[in-house]
Design a protein around this motif. Structure first.
Motif, PDB file in Angstrom:
ATOM      1  N   THR A  59       0.861  -1.192   0.000  1.00 57.77           N
ATOM      2  CA  THR A  59       0.000   0.000   0.000  1.00 57.77           C
ATOM      3  C   THR A  59       0.888   1.230   0.000  1.00 57.77           C
ATOM      4  O   THR A  59       1.763   1.385   0.861  1.00 57.77           O
ATOM      5  CB  THR A  59      -0.926   0.024   1.222  1.00 57.77           C
ATOM      6  OG1 THR A  59      -1.846  -1.070   1.138  1.00 57.77           O
ATOM      7  CG2 THR A  59      -1.712   1.329   1.275  1.00 57.77           C
ATOM      8  N   SER A  61       0.776   5.341   0.185  1.00 58.09           N
ATOM      9  CA  SER A  61      -0.115   6.416   0.636  1.00 58.09           C
ATOM     10  C   SER A  61       0.664   7.725   0.707  1.00 58.09           C
ATOM     11  O   SER A  61       1.899   7.729   0.789  1.00 58.09           O
ATOM     12  CB  SER A  61      -0.736   6.088   1.998  1.00 58.09           C
ATOM     13  OG  SER A  61       0.286   5.956   2.990  1.00 58.09           O
ATOM     14  N   GLU A 101      -7.722   8.831  -5.360  1.00 56.64           N
ATOM     15  CA  GLU A 101      -7.554   8.800  -3.900  1.00 56.64           C
ATOM     16  C   GLU A 101      -6.085   9.058  -3.561  1.00 56.64           C
ATOM     17  O   GLU A 101      -5.217   9.085  -4.439  1.00 56.64           O
ATOM     18  CB  GLU A 101      -7.989   7.444  -3.346  1.00 56.64           C
ATOM     19  CG  GLU A 101      -9.409   7.057  -3.684  1.00 56.64           C
ATOM     20  CD  GLU A 101     -10.436   7.916  -2.979  1.00 56.64           C
ATOM     21  OE1 GLU A 101     -10.089   8.516  -1.936  1.00 56.64           O
ATOM     22  OE2 GLU A 101     -11.574   8.008  -3.467  1.00 56.64           O
ATOM     23  N   ASN A 102      -5.796   9.240  -2.254  1.00 62.17           N
ATOM     24  CA  ASN A 102      -4.409   9.456  -1.849  1.00 62.17           C
ATOM     25  C   ASN A 102      -3.789   8.183  -1.282  1.00 62.17           C
ATOM     26  O   ASN A 102      -2.964   8.209  -0.360  1.00 62.17           O
ATOM     27  CB  ASN A 102      -4.309  10.592  -0.827  1.00 62.17           C
ATOM     28  CG  ASN A 102      -4.969  10.265   0.493  1.00 62.17           C
ATOM     29  OD1 ASN A 102      -5.983   9.554   0.531  1.00 62.17           O
ATOM     30  ND2 ASN A 102      -4.415  10.780   1.584  1.00 62.17           N
ATOM     31  N   HIS A 103      -4.175   7.046  -1.870  1.00 60.22           N
ATOM     32  CA  HIS A 103      -3.586   5.762  -1.493  1.00 60.22           C
ATOM     33  C   HIS A 103      -3.861   4.766  -2.612  1.00 60.22           C
ATOM     34  O   HIS A 103      -4.803   4.921  -3.398  1.00 60.22           O
ATOM     35  CB  HIS A 103      -4.161   5.255  -0.163  1.00 60.22           C
ATOM     36  CG  HIS A 103      -5.653   5.157  -0.164  1.00 60.22           C
ATOM     37  ND1 HIS A 103      -6.343   4.067  -0.653  1.00 60.22           N
ATOM     38  CD2 HIS A 103      -6.596   6.044   0.258  1.00 60.22           C
ATOM     39  CE1 HIS A 103      -7.646   4.268  -0.529  1.00 60.22           C
ATOM     40  NE2 HIS A 103      -7.834   5.460   0.014  1.00 60.22           N
TER      41      HIS A 103
END
Length: 329
Positions: A59, A61, A101-103
């Protein structure tokens, strides 16, 4: 007067003041260039990269940029993001584009493969991309097993390793001995690693990928390091740090001047407390009195699988959990 312009473009504006009451003498002309529309955003900050519970899946982010490149506020809704990896020729190649999105969670490596990975991230509006922000380099995927041996033969690597500056200006290198004056490999294979720094207190780490110690009875780490005895005592320090996925601990701290033998010495660090875990090791060089901190011939294996030494050949260092074996060849 402001003329019509296309959206998101640099526009040169001229202003000319005139007197009223029918007089035609003009005032001073003022000109400037402004951005009209949605400008490019600043780069994303606080970029984090972690492996999920599934091996090889990560992941990524980051924080949403708040301003454009001119420092003015920008609406987060008009920003998308692009993630890039690096190919074999060190060129950026897209991993994912137009992320809103920021991830992002994605598979970084195929199943059964382990490596160190890092990514580059850019924010984008209709006017173009921001500067790139690089993620941390992270060990992901299937861990390597024992025995784990890295001798830097001929200035190369058998396993993936990375380096990171910790303080000031310092860097680790993997080199062929012909490229470095005054030093030769400890094991005769013409390759070793060294940290270079010119300022006391500056430091950097050389770190491994994932290594599994599960199923081992008494794992130990052995490596060679170098006590320089040219003009003054060698106060450089080499630390071994172990990350077990939960905490990072300093397993050993070796001051070069504490080694009894000039030049190469063999050091053993007990890893028994990590025997049921997957670990990542880091060798942290801290500059003291000499520019170079040297490392060679790393082995992680069962204690029973390593050639034993007699008590007269070893000095037990209870204060930092290591055994220094003098006279390494």
């Amino acid at each position: 007067m402001i003329s019509p312009v296309c959206p998101s473009a640099q526009e040169a504006l001229d202003a000319l003041a005139e007197r009223s009451l029918g007089k035609t003498d003009a005032g001073r002309e003022v000109a400037d260039t402004v951005y009209v529309g949605i400008n490019r955003p600043t780069e994303p900050l606080n970029v984090k990269l972690v492996e999920t519970d599934e091996e090889g899946v990560v992941t990524l982010s980051w924080d949403v940029p708040e301003t454009d490149v001119d420092g003015l506020p920008v609406d987060p809704a008009v920003i998308t993001y692009n993630v890039y990896g690096v190919d074999a020729d060190y060129n950026l190649e897209p991993v994912a584009e137009d992320i809103t999105e920021n991830h992002l969670t994605f598979r970084a490596l195929p199943e059964g493969v382990g490596d160190l990975v890092e990514y580059y991230l850019a924010a984008e509006t209709e006017s173009g991309e921001s500067s790139y922000t690089k993620s941390p380099m992270v060990a992901v995927g299937t861990p390597d097993g024992l025995p784990w041996k890295e001798s830097f033969a001929n200035g190369g690597l058998t396993y993936p390793m990375g380096f990171r500056i910790l303080e000031g200006i310092a860097r680790w290198y993997v080199t062929h001995e012909s490229l470095v004056y005054d030093f030769n490999a400890s094991d005769g294979d013409r390759g070793f690693a060294y940290m270079l720094s010119t300022t006391p207190g500056h430091s950097a780490e050389l770190f491994t990928g994932k290594i599994t110690l599960k199923g081992s009875e008494h794992p130990v780490l052995m490596f060679d390091t170098y006590n320089i005895t040219w003009s003054e005592p060698d106060t450089n320090v080499l630390e071994v740090r172990v990350d077990d996925g939960t905490t990072t601990e300093t397993a050993a701290s070796i001051s070069m001047e504490s080694l009894e033998t000039p030049e190469w010495n063999r050091v053993t660090v007990d890893l028994e407390k990590y025997k049921d875990k997957v670990v990542r090791l880091a060798f942290v060089g801290i500059h003291g009195s000499y520019y170079n901190t040297l490392l060679d011939n790393i082995v992680i294996d069962e204690l029973s699988g390593i050639e034993s030494v007699t008590a007269s050949e070893a000095e037990v260092c209870a204060e930092n959990g290591c055994i220094v074996i003098t006279g390494a060849e």
